[in-house]
Design a protein around this motif. Structure first.
Motif, PDB file in Angstrom:
ATOM      1  N   PRO A 260     -34.826 -67.763  66.939  1.00  0.00           N
ATOM      2  CA  PRO A 260     -34.719 -68.429  68.244  1.00  0.00           C
ATOM      3  C   PRO A 260     -35.314 -69.841  68.176  1.00  0.00           C
ATOM      4  O   PRO A 260     -36.323 -70.073  67.509  1.00  0.00           O
ATOM      5  CB  PRO A 260     -35.579 -67.556  69.168  1.00  0.00           C
ATOM      6  CG  PRO A 260     -35.887 -66.317  68.395  1.00  0.00           C
ATOM      7  CD  PRO A 260     -35.823 -66.689  66.944  1.00  0.00           C
ATOM      8  N   GLN A 262     -36.132 -72.962  71.098  1.00  0.00           N
ATOM      9  CA  GLN A 262     -36.082 -73.113  72.550  1.00  0.00           C
ATOM     10  C   GLN A 262     -36.308 -74.541  73.016  1.00  0.00           C
ATOM     11  O   GLN A 262     -36.739 -75.412  72.262  1.00  0.00           O
ATOM     12  CB  GLN A 262     -37.088 -72.182  73.198  1.00  0.00           C
ATOM     13  CG  GLN A 262     -38.525 -72.473  72.823  1.00  0.00           C
ATOM     14  CD  GLN A 262     -39.449 -71.451  73.449  1.00  0.00           C
ATOM     15  OE1 GLN A 262     -39.469 -71.297  74.663  1.00  0.00           O
ATOM     16  NE2 GLN A 262     -40.197 -70.760  72.626  1.00  0.00           N
ATOM     17  N   ALA A 305     -34.971 -63.284  64.966  1.00  0.00           N
ATOM     18  CA  ALA A 305     -34.695 -62.559  66.208  1.00  0.00           C
ATOM     19  C   ALA A 305     -33.367 -63.031  66.775  1.00  0.00           C
ATOM     20  O   ALA A 305     -32.825 -64.057  66.358  1.00  0.00           O
ATOM     21  CB  ALA A 305     -35.815 -62.777  67.214  1.00  0.00           C
ATOM     22  N   THR A 307     -32.924 -63.063  70.333  1.00  0.00           N
ATOM     23  CA  THR A 307     -33.109 -63.250  71.773  1.00  0.00           C
ATOM     24  C   THR A 307     -32.812 -64.709  72.119  1.00  0.00           C
ATOM     25  O   THR A 307     -33.303 -65.614  71.458  1.00  0.00           O
ATOM     26  CB  THR A 307     -34.563 -62.977  72.190  1.00  0.00           C
ATOM     27  OG1 THR A 307     -35.402 -63.804  71.399  1.00  0.00           O
ATOM     28  CG2 THR A 307     -34.945 -61.533  72.012  1.00  0.00           C
ATOM     29  N   GLN A 308     -32.042 -64.927  73.162  1.00  0.00           N
ATOM     30  CA  GLN A 308     -31.750 -66.316  73.561  1.00  0.00           C
ATOM     31  C   GLN A 308     -32.816 -66.758  74.561  1.00  0.00           C
ATOM     32  O   GLN A 308     -32.502 -67.199  75.654  1.00  0.00           O
ATOM     33  CB  GLN A 308     -30.341 -66.402  74.150  1.00  0.00           C
ATOM     34  CG  GLN A 308     -29.273 -66.273  73.075  1.00  0.00           C
ATOM     35  CD  GLN A 308     -27.880 -66.353  73.627  1.00  0.00           C
ATOM     36  OE1 GLN A 308     -27.556 -65.665  74.579  1.00  0.00           O
ATOM     37  NE2 GLN A 308     -27.036 -67.173  73.054  1.00  0.00           N
ATOM     38  N   ARG A 309     -34.063 -66.593  74.180  1.00  0.00           N
ATOM     39  CA  ARG A 309     -35.178 -66.872  75.083  1.00  0.00           C
ATOM     40  C   ARG A 309     -36.241 -67.760  74.453  1.00  0.00           C
ATOM     41  O   ARG A 309     -36.546 -68.823  74.921  1.00  0.00           O
ATOM     42  CB  ARG A 309     -35.860 -65.536  75.459  1.00  0.00           C
ATOM     43  CG  ARG A 309     -35.432 -64.941  76.739  1.00  0.00           C
ATOM     44  CD  ARG A 309     -36.444 -63.920  77.251  1.00  0.00           C
ATOM     45  NE  ARG A 309     -37.099 -63.109  76.245  1.00  0.00           N
ATOM     46  CZ  ARG A 309     -36.690 -61.914  75.867  1.00  0.00           C
ATOM     47  NH1 ARG A 309     -35.618 -61.385  76.372  1.00  0.00           N
ATOM     48  NH2 ARG A 309     -37.370 -61.225  74.971  1.00  0.00           N
ATOM     49  N   SER A 311     -40.344 -67.724  72.725  1.00  0.00           N
ATOM     50  CA  SER A 311     -41.586 -67.107  73.191  1.00  0.00           C
ATOM     51  C   SER A 311     -42.450 -68.116  73.957  1.00  0.00           C
ATOM     52  O   SER A 311     -42.382 -69.322  73.714  1.00  0.00           O
ATOM     53  CB  SER A 311     -42.363 -66.582  71.989  1.00  0.00           C
ATOM     54  OG  SER A 311     -42.396 -67.577  71.004  1.00  0.00           O
TER      55      SER A 311
END
Ligand code: FAD
Ligand code: PYC
Length: 418
Positions: A260, A262, A305, A307-309, A311
């Motif tokens: 990921p 971000q 990972a 997740t398209q988020r 941390s």
């Protein structure tokens, strides 16, 4: 025939309450067979399709997208465009790409809001000063316009930078005056409209779930999708963070991992910064959007990972670091945050390549830096798919290089720590 966008069209539609705009692209049901199927309607997949049609006259093409077009990393990035890479093959493809951005709006008849406002990569350690001076020399030989500038010029170009930072003073910067930004969604939408206009089928909500091979040499023959079976002569896999899985469907492994990455934007403020700044030592990059938001990005998460988020601690670290260089942002509120799944190779350079399966081609590994490469990559990939062999732009990026030890190391030029 799609109507052209023009100032006259805007005036005409204004007079009739905007009732005459037509859909920008069709949403057809898939046909039974295509000459070329492209998996992934991100910028790179769409640009590949566009140049297949434009440069090679191949238009019996389907672009299959499991979500919505541009919904992957193409619609999630911080839109920085530059070509200040160190190695010759990288400079060639990124500069081709940057030059295509210059005329993209006219070429596609779609305003992609290319803004060549200039990009600077700050040097905040002696090591970076040496590194960026070296890149500036390499760029001069490659015909890429960059220069190493001193701290006074940095301050002149971007007055909100705190030159004498508490930990990392600004010692200079690698400056590319014709670098900049573009509107990421518009790039995807502009290519989609142009592809649809050429008769290509963009099929959204259509996930590729299996890849079929036939004949004595096991060449590709088609795919299974959530919208049925589709046969094809050639298949181009352009799925960024999902490259490992999709290539796995064809039975081969890729030298790639997914992580990921971000970004976030602040609340909008008045114009205060009209260049793009990348500060790789403190680790963050920032520009101001047309709406006034400060667009801020950090590094990749430290693990694989999907997740398209991203941390939370990364937001904290990025913002804390940037505040040292830009104290002005310390009291801004964060408006929203998001993540994408980036596709990373060992040398941080992309793969544009034939694969172990005949007539399957792969385009991936753009990692944290592929928005800027969309037109150049599409141009080079279309040649590879059309001719079955790479041209000069794509040839160095074949996946054999990992077996042959012929790396194109761009871990510094990537600009994002990973
Ligand atoms: P994507 O846009 O991700 O498209 C791949 C598509 O494939 C997706 O839409 C996905 O849904 C689809 N797909 C996957 N599996 C399947 C399947 N089985 N069937 C059908 N479809 C499938 N680059 C820059 O140059 N400058 C920047 O400033 C920059 N900032 C970034 C900031 C962030 C936060 C992130 C995440 C990335 C950033 N990048 C930047 C990198 C850039 O966004 C990517 O390299 C680029 O967008 C990749 O485009 P793509 O078309 O290869 O992938
Ligand atoms: O490659 O320039 C880049 C970039 C900036 C932010 C993320 N990637």
């Amino acid at each position: 025939m799609t109507k052209r966008y023009s100032v006259f069209a805007i005036a005409r539609e204004a007079m009739r309450h905007h009732q005459g705009w037509e859909r920008a692209w069709r949403s057809p049901a898939p046909k039974a067979k295509y000459d070329v199927v492209i998996v992934g309607a991100g910028g790179h997949g769409l640009a590949t399709a566009y140049y297949l049609g434009k440069n090679f006259g191949i238009t019996n093409v389907a672009i299959l997208e499991k979500g919505w077009l541009g919904g992957g990393n193409t619609g999630r990035n911080t839109t920085i465009i530059r070509s200040n890479y160190l190695q010759d093959p990288s400079a060639a493809i990124y500069e081709k790409s940057r030059s295509l951005y210059e005329t993209m709006s006219q070429d596609l008849n779609y305003n992609v809001m290319f803004s060549p406002r200039g990009v600077m990569m700050l040097a905040q350690t002696e090591h970076e000063v040496r590194g960026y001076r070296r890149t500036a020399h390499a760029n001069a030989l490659q015909g890429v316009e960059t220069q190493f500038i001193g701290p006074e010029r940095v301050k002149e170009l971007c007055p909100i930078i705190h030159i004498e930072g508490p930990r990392y003073p600004v010692l200079g910067a690698l400056w590319q005056p014709r670098g900049g930004t573009a509107r990421h969604d518009a790039v995807a939408w502009g290519y989609a409209r142009a592809c649809s206009e050429m008769g290509m089928d963009i099929i959204q909500q259509c996930e590729v779930t299996a890849i079929h091979r036939s004949g004595a040499d096991g060449a590709v023959s088609g795919v299974s999708t959530t919208k049925g079976e589709i046969a094809c002569d050639k298949l181009s896999i352009v799925v960024a963070g999902h490259t490992g899985q999709v290539c796995g469907l064809a039975g081969f492994r890729m030298p790639i991992e997914a992580m990921p990455l971000q970004a976030l934007v602040s609340e909008p403020i008045k114009p205060c910064m009209d260049v793009v700044v990348m500060a790789n030592t403190v680790h963050g990059y920032m520009s101001q959007s047309d709406k006034g938001e400060m667009v801020i990005g950090g590094g990749t998460d430290g693990y694989n990972a999907f997740t398209q988020r991203g941390s939370f601690h990364h937001i904290e670290e990025t913002v804390r670091a940037l505040i040292e260089t830009f104290p002005i942002i310390s009291r801004l509120k964060m408006l929203r945050q998001w993540g994408g799944i980036v596709d990373m190779t060992g040398d941080r350079s992309p793969i544009l390549s034939k694969t172990p399966v005949r007539n399957i081609f792969v385009n991936c590994g753009w990692g944290t830096g592929g928005f800027k490469a969309i037109p150049g990559s599409g141009w080079a990939m279309a040649e590879l798919v059309a001719k079955g062999e790479p041209g000069a732009l794509a040839a160095p990026f074949s996946m054999d290089r990992f077996r042959e030890g012929r790396f194109i190391d761009e871990s510094v030029a990537a600009g994002v720590a990973h």
